[in-house]
Design an enzyme around this catalytic site. Sequence first.
Site, PDB file in Angstrom:
ATOM      1  N   HIS A 239      10.379  44.710 -26.772  1.00  0.00           N
ATOM      2  CA  HIS A 239      11.730  44.825 -27.305  1.00  0.00           C
ATOM      3  C   HIS A 239      11.665  44.881 -28.814  1.00  0.00           C
ATOM      4  CE1 HIS A 239      15.955  43.985 -28.111  1.00  0.00           C
ATOM      5  NE2 HIS A 239      16.168  44.396 -26.867  1.00  0.00           N
TER       6      HIS A 239
ATOM      7  N   ASP B 232      15.729  44.945 -18.756  1.00  0.00           N
ATOM      8  CA  ASP B 232      15.648  45.940 -17.685  1.00  0.00           C
ATOM      9  C   ASP B 232      14.652  45.582 -16.591  1.00  0.00           C
ATOM     10  OD1 ASP B 232      17.506  47.952 -18.533  1.00  0.00           O
ATOM     11  OD2 ASP B 232      16.196  48.226 -20.251  1.00  0.00           O
TER      12      ASP B 232
HETATM   13  N1  COA Z   1       4.084  48.559 -22.878  1.00  0.00           N
HETATM   14  C1  COA Z   1       2.919  48.561 -23.572  1.00  0.00           C
HETATM   15  N2  COA Z   1       2.844  48.299 -24.872  1.00  0.00           N
HETATM   16  C2  COA Z   1       3.993  48.024 -25.501  1.00  0.00           C
HETATM   17  C3  COA Z   1       5.226  48.018 -24.850  1.00  0.00           C
HETATM   18  C4  COA Z   1       5.252  48.287 -23.479  1.00  0.00           C
HETATM   19  N3  COA Z   1       6.375  48.295 -22.793  1.00  0.00           N
HETATM   20  N4  COA Z   1       6.204  47.721 -25.724  1.00  0.00           N
HETATM   21  C5  COA Z   1       5.605  47.562 -26.898  1.00  0.00           C
HETATM   22  N5  COA Z   1       4.278  47.756 -26.765  1.00  0.00           N
HETATM   23  C6  COA Z   1       3.284  47.675 -27.815  1.00  0.00           C
HETATM   24  C7  COA Z   1       3.161  49.027 -28.496  1.00  0.00           C
HETATM   25  O1  COA Z   1       2.188  49.849 -27.890  1.00  0.00           O
HETATM   26  C8  COA Z   1       2.748  48.606 -29.893  1.00  0.00           C
HETATM   27  O2  COA Z   1       1.407  48.214 -29.835  1.00  0.00           O
HETATM   28  P1  COA Z   1       0.387  48.602 -30.997  1.00  0.00           P
HETATM   29  O3  COA Z   1       0.916  47.864 -32.195  1.00  0.00           O
HETATM   30  O4  COA Z   1      -0.909  48.131 -30.471  1.00  0.00           O
HETATM   31  O5  COA Z   1       0.494  50.087 -31.142  1.00  0.00           O
HETATM   32  C9  COA Z   1       3.551  47.335 -30.123  1.00  0.00           C
HETATM   33  O6  COA Z   1       3.754  46.790 -28.826  1.00  0.00           O
HETATM   34  C10 COA Z   1       4.904  47.589 -30.783  1.00  0.00           C
HETATM   35  O7  COA Z   1       5.625  48.489 -29.972  1.00  0.00           O
HETATM   36  P2  COA Z   1       6.663  49.571 -30.481  1.00  0.00           P
HETATM   37  O8  COA Z   1       6.895  50.601 -29.442  1.00  0.00           O
HETATM   38  O9  COA Z   1       6.218  50.062 -31.828  1.00  0.00           O
HETATM   39  O10 COA Z   1       7.931  48.663 -30.674  1.00  0.00           O
HETATM   40  P3  COA Z   1       9.403  49.158 -30.892  1.00  0.00           P
HETATM   41  O11 COA Z   1      10.144  48.014 -31.415  1.00  0.00           O
HETATM   42  O12 COA Z   1       9.446  50.421 -31.671  1.00  0.00           O
HETATM   43  O13 COA Z   1       9.861  49.566 -29.412  1.00  0.00           O
HETATM   44  C11 COA Z   1      10.620  49.424 -27.217  1.00  0.00           C
HETATM   45  C12 COA Z   1      10.558  48.749 -28.586  1.00  0.00           C
HETATM   46  C13 COA Z   1      11.648  48.738 -26.351  1.00  0.00           C
HETATM   47  C14 COA Z   1      11.032  50.896 -27.378  1.00  0.00           C
HETATM   48  C15 COA Z   1       9.217  49.362 -26.573  1.00  0.00           C
HETATM   49  O14 COA Z   1       8.872  48.008 -26.375  1.00  0.00           O
HETATM   50  C16 COA Z   1       9.156  50.113 -25.266  1.00  0.00           C
HETATM   51  O15 COA Z   1       8.964  51.342 -25.275  1.00  0.00           O
HETATM   52  N6  COA Z   1       9.319  49.429 -24.093  1.00  0.00           N
HETATM   53  C17 COA Z   1       9.327  50.093 -22.805  1.00  0.00           C
HETATM   54  C18 COA Z   1      10.672  50.688 -22.517  1.00  0.00           C
HETATM   55  C19 COA Z   1      11.699  49.648 -22.191  1.00  0.00           C
HETATM   56  O16 COA Z   1      11.482  48.753 -21.396  1.00  0.00           O
HETATM   57  N7  COA Z   1      12.871  49.818 -22.801  1.00  0.00           N
HETATM   58  C20 COA Z   1      13.992  48.914 -22.601  1.00  0.00           C
HETATM   59  C21 COA Z   1      14.260  48.112 -23.827  1.00  0.00           C
HETATM   60  S1  COA Z   1      15.513  46.902 -23.548  1.00  0.00           S
END
Ligand code: COA
Length: 375
Positions: free
Chosen positions: A261, A312
């Site tokens: 998140h 979710d």
């Molecule tokens: N699975 C695997 N790795 C994850 C992850 C996930 N669901 N969520 C975050 N990470 C990891 C990223 O790979 C990144 O790792 P790194 O630093 O080694 O590259 C780190 O955690 C930061 O993630 P990032 O995507 O940059 O964070 P963000 O704040 O931009 O994104 C979300 C947040 C929600 C978009 C992201 O966690 C995600 O895509 N989650 C899955 C989709 C989801 O469940 N969405 C509903 C949100 S309520």
Amino acid sequence: MIEVLDGLKDVIACESKISRIELIEDKAILEYRGYDIRDLAKNATYEEVAYLLLYGELPKKYELQDFKIELAERRELPPQIIGLLTHLPQYTHPMVVLRTATSYLGSLDRAKDLKTKEENIEKAKNLIAKFPTIVAYYHRIRLGKNLIPPTLELSHAGNFLYMMNGLEPSKIAERALDADLILHAEHELNASTFAARVAASTLADMYACVVAATGTLMGPLHGGAAQEVMKMLREVATPRRAEEYVKKKLEKGDKLMGFGHRIYKHVIDPRALILKELAMELSKTGNPIWFEISEAIAENAYKYKKLLPNVDFYSASVYANLGIPDDLFVNIFAMGRISGWLAHIIEQYENNKLIRPRAKYIGELERKFVPLDQR
Ligand code: COA
């Protein structure tokens, strides 16, 4: 030097009185209008929470009674909207249907551009009331089933389940959906609410703002995640296979849906904790497998990457045990979030400043124009 904050991470874009997210050591607090969501999910109804979000105060008994009646009386759809639902191709994703029907509702509202507080609240009640009917009607239409008109007798959540199945839902199912809608109702400047506020900041009409929000919610990184979680639960199929699945996904660099998140990085999303309890409760009377697989996946997601579930993740097993088809999961999210969107749209109108950030240009500079026949 211009610093670019990718994804507007940690940017405070506006002041708001609608919800508060605060991280204190290893705990996250989430309040709607100052009330803890744990209290709201346990003790309030969705109608009460929608009232709270729109008006800023919890309703008194008679105010809630009136509000519930006003919502219930607005549930039925105009014939033009039913016509639209009938004519859309049956393969249309139900979220696209919701977006399209919202836009059509706007075209039917001759007063769509009026924006006094009373007019805004009037439109808001109409949208909150009609969202579940659009979802349930389209679902039955695509299955070739007869429509079950809304009843005045049931709550917002109960009536939705009734319109879906034609049967009065059990108290457990009604209460579970009610709590789920409360937990999804509001979450500060998430992507869809921000989209709604950007649209509202141009003084676009309320329907246009909700269309922007609905389109934004659909993406798999936002509300679309729950459907992806269900896909994962089905693929894993048994708790025994969870570890191998999680390991492989993470080794490939794939995201695990329902984890991570933007705000809750090292603390668990407080909504996930409540939804986990709901999912566990429902698994006792429904199919326990979805909760069992979820638990095995959560355990391994933490073991291999310290990932914590978000709102979710457990929603998926809750919806599966409520008999809701996978492609309606994001619509359920929208049915909850609509009251938060509307509260934000109204707040934006009332203290408006056009939202218009800047971009740092990184393309080529001062190129000489080449006429078409010389390229
Ligand atoms: N699975 C695997 N790795 C994850 C992850 C996930 N669901 N969520 C975050 N990470 C990891 C990223 O790979 C990144 O790792 P790194 O630093 O080694 O590259 C780190 O955690 C930061 O993630 P990032 O995507 O940059 O964070 P963000 O704040 O931009 O994104 C979300 C947040 C929600 C978009 C992201 O966690 C995600 O895509 N989650 C899955 C989709 C989801 O469940 N969405 C509903 C949100 S309520």
